[in-house]
Design an enzyme around this catalytic site. Sequence first.
Site, PDB file in Angstrom:
ATOM      1  N   GLN A 126      36.040  65.254  43.230  1.00 24.36           N
ATOM      2  CA  GLN A 126      35.602  64.764  44.536  1.00 24.36           C
ATOM      3  C   GLN A 126      36.481  65.342  45.645  1.00 24.36           C
ATOM      4  O   GLN A 126      37.707  65.244  45.595  1.00 24.36           O
ATOM      5  CB  GLN A 126      35.666  63.218  44.541  1.00 24.36           C
ATOM      6  CG  GLN A 126      35.129  62.580  45.799  1.00 24.36           C
ATOM      7  CD  GLN A 126      33.635  62.864  46.011  1.00 24.36           C
ATOM      8  OE1 GLN A 126      32.826  62.728  45.107  1.00 24.36           O
ATOM      9  NE2 GLN A 126      33.276  63.268  47.225  1.00 24.36           N
ATOM     10  N   LYS A 149      27.728  58.151  42.463  1.00 20.96           N
ATOM     11  CA  LYS A 149      27.449  59.114  41.385  1.00 20.96           C
ATOM     12  C   LYS A 149      27.405  58.392  40.035  1.00 20.96           C
ATOM     13  O   LYS A 149      26.573  58.707  39.177  1.00 20.96           O
ATOM     14  CB  LYS A 149      28.502  60.232  41.396  1.00 20.96           C
ATOM     15  CG  LYS A 149      28.313  61.165  42.583  1.00 20.96           C
ATOM     16  CD  LYS A 149      29.503  62.036  42.921  1.00 20.96           C
ATOM     17  CE  LYS A 149      29.224  62.758  44.256  1.00 20.96           C
ATOM     18  NZ  LYS A 149      30.317  63.562  44.757  1.00 20.96           N
ATOM     19  N   ASP A 178      28.686  71.093  40.774  1.00 17.25           N
ATOM     20  CA  ASP A 178      28.606  71.139  42.239  1.00 17.25           C
ATOM     21  C   ASP A 178      28.086  72.485  42.743  1.00 17.25           C
ATOM     22  O   ASP A 178      27.684  72.604  43.902  1.00 17.25           O
ATOM     23  CB  ASP A 178      30.013  70.917  42.832  1.00 17.25           C
ATOM     24  CG  ASP A 178      30.196  69.519  43.392  1.00 17.25           C
ATOM     25  OD1 ASP A 178      29.184  68.876  43.724  1.00 17.25           O
ATOM     26  OD2 ASP A 178      31.356  69.085  43.511  1.00 17.25           O
TER      27      ASP A 178
END
Length: 283
Positions: free
Chosen positions: A95, A51, A118
């Site tokens: 995460q 990322k 997300d």
Amino acid sequence: MIISGKELSTRLKAEMAEQVAAFPEKYGRVPHLVVILVGDDPASVSYVTGKAKASEVVGIRNTTIRRPESITEEDLLSLIRQLNGDDTVDGILVQLPLPKHISEAKVIETISREKDVDGFHPLNVAALWQKQPCTVACTPKGIIKLLKAAGVTIQGKRAVVVGRSNIVGLPVSKLLLDENATVTIAHSRTTGLAELTRQAEILVVAIGRPKFITGDMVSEGTVVIDVGVNRDPQTGRLCGDVDFAAVEPKASVITPVPGGVGPMTICCLMENTIECFLRRQSR
Ligand code: NDP
């Protein structure tokens, strides 16, 4: 045809880099993504690194905050609240998975909806199911982009999605439905799975079991999207949920693992970060 998510994502990231390059003049800064990594699970570390690399390519500012596995839930939530209130931050991603003593649900709902890159926040999920504007989860969004880039007509097709997780199976089913496919969702309690997958014109597999979908479970001409990321127990190499060697000769279109859905997930994270940034600019 093997569709390369790697190639498509490289192209899309280059386009986003051009877009972002104009932001400092227009808005005075570039989008800022903050990624929180708890612990040091090797898979999570590698996702977070991916990322950060993609952010660099696109020109997005990336801050990775690392916290030990022993962090308390309250400390993690208070870090998120602090980032929610930080005007220089456009996107927050924690995460997953998290250590067992931390509730993922609480973490997800604590991230402000506006910064939920997300697309996991309950309000974003609800908006997706009500066809309202929202941030769409990265992997499902990437899958639809892959299908479209491969020239697959989704409308009217029989789509079978194997897996019903909140992050892949359910949202991709909804997106396929929105594209006017006729969608069946299968899961671990489905009976007669092979019969069902053989009826699929588009088959999306997200279960997390190496090479689970075998050649006899797929009909000639099927479009196969393999979301799985697993280690092959025999070779130790990365492999999908689909037995690629057996299914590829029958499929009209198939995604490889690695290099298929994975790069598209990161690409869509970049897109979501830009969208969150632009939405905040226009407020
Ligand atoms: P989850 O473990 O959350 O969900 C797995 C789903 O598969 C569940 O719905 C489960 O059913 C179903 N399932 C499990 N076994 C079977 C079976 N034998 N037959 C039918 N269905 C079954 O996984 P995720 O959705 O998070 O991830 C799935 C895979 O995709 C993993 O390999 C993961 O690493 C990968 N992944 C890849 C991403 C990428 O960017 N490439 C992003 C996210 C995930 P039930 O609900 O009944 O338990």
